[in-house]
Design an enzyme around this catalytic site. Structure first.
Site, PDB file in Angstrom:
ATOM      1  N   HIS A   1       0.861  -1.124   0.076  1.00 60.63           N
ATOM      2  CA  HIS A   1      -0.033   0.041  -0.154  1.00 60.63           C
ATOM      3  C   HIS A   1       1.203   1.173  -0.282  1.00 60.63           C
ATOM      4  O   HIS A   1       1.600   1.808   0.594  1.00 60.63           O
ATOM      5  CB  HIS A   1      -0.804   0.183   1.326  1.00 60.63           C
TER       6      HIS A   1
ATOM      7  N   ASP B   1      -5.093   3.377  -4.726  1.00 59.71           N
ATOM      8  CA  ASP B   1      -4.937   4.423  -3.123  1.00 59.71           C
ATOM      9  C   ASP B   1      -5.600   5.256  -3.123  1.00 59.71           C
ATOM     10  O   ASP B   1      -5.728   6.211  -3.143  1.00 59.71           O
ATOM     11  CB  ASP B   1      -3.418   4.980  -2.337  1.00 59.71           C
TER      12      ASP B   1
ATOM     13  N   TYR C   1      10.418  12.939 -12.635  1.00 63.10           N
ATOM     14  CA  TYR C   1      11.243  12.495 -12.917  1.00 63.10           C
ATOM     15  C   TYR C   1      11.444  11.522 -10.881  1.00 63.10           C
ATOM     16  O   TYR C   1      11.606  11.113 -10.730  1.00 63.10           O
ATOM     17  CB  TYR C   1      12.436  12.959 -13.155  1.00 63.10           C
TER      18      TYR C   1
END
Length: 147
Positions: free
Chosen positions: A22, A68, A117
């Protein structure tokens, strides 16, 4: 061979999805993304799915992995350099996939290129697709698997 699993999900990719916890991030990157270099430098797992569209990979992943629901933004894309308000067609398709497949649909957030990035460097894994459309990169955060 298994039933009811998208054939785009290789044994190595299934292992990654199952091993993620998670809150772990997964990057689905386009063909131009420096995925291997980022993965090698930061200890991320790395898989190539040449010839496969990033949107198809996202769909296959979200069929098995929840987004999530404990965070405001469980999905991120890279802003267009020089025009942060522009939404590339591939990003619109990412949103459609999330809306149609995710068990917890949420709007996609956009971040500046270098911030994307940096987020990628903290990911659990990077999947390098064969996506040739520019800005065909997305980061999704794994949610809790509920019974």
């Amino acid at each position: 061979m298994l039933r009811n699993i998208n054939p785009l999900l290789s044994p190595d990719l299934l292992h990654i999805l199952a091993a993620m916890g998670h809150g772990d991030n997964l990057v689905i990157a386009d063909a131009n993304f420096p995925g291997e270099q980022i993965a090698r430098a930061n200890g991320c797992r790395y898989i190539r799915l040449d010839g496969i569209l990033a949107t198809d990979i996202l769909k296959a992943v979200l069929e098995l992995m929840p987004l999530d629901d404990f965070v405001k933004d469980p999905a991120y894309v890279m802003e267009v350099v020089g025009d942060a308000a522009q939404v590339p067609p591939v990003v619109t398709e990412f949103q459609t996939v999330i809306d149609e497949v995710a068990d917890n649909p949420a709007p996609i957030a956009a971040v500046e290129r270098f911030a994307f990035y940096d987020m990628s460097k903290q990911s659990y894994a990077i999947i390098q697709s064969g996506e040739r459309r520019l800005y065909g990169n997305i980061i999704v955060k794994k949610g809790v698997v509920r019974l």
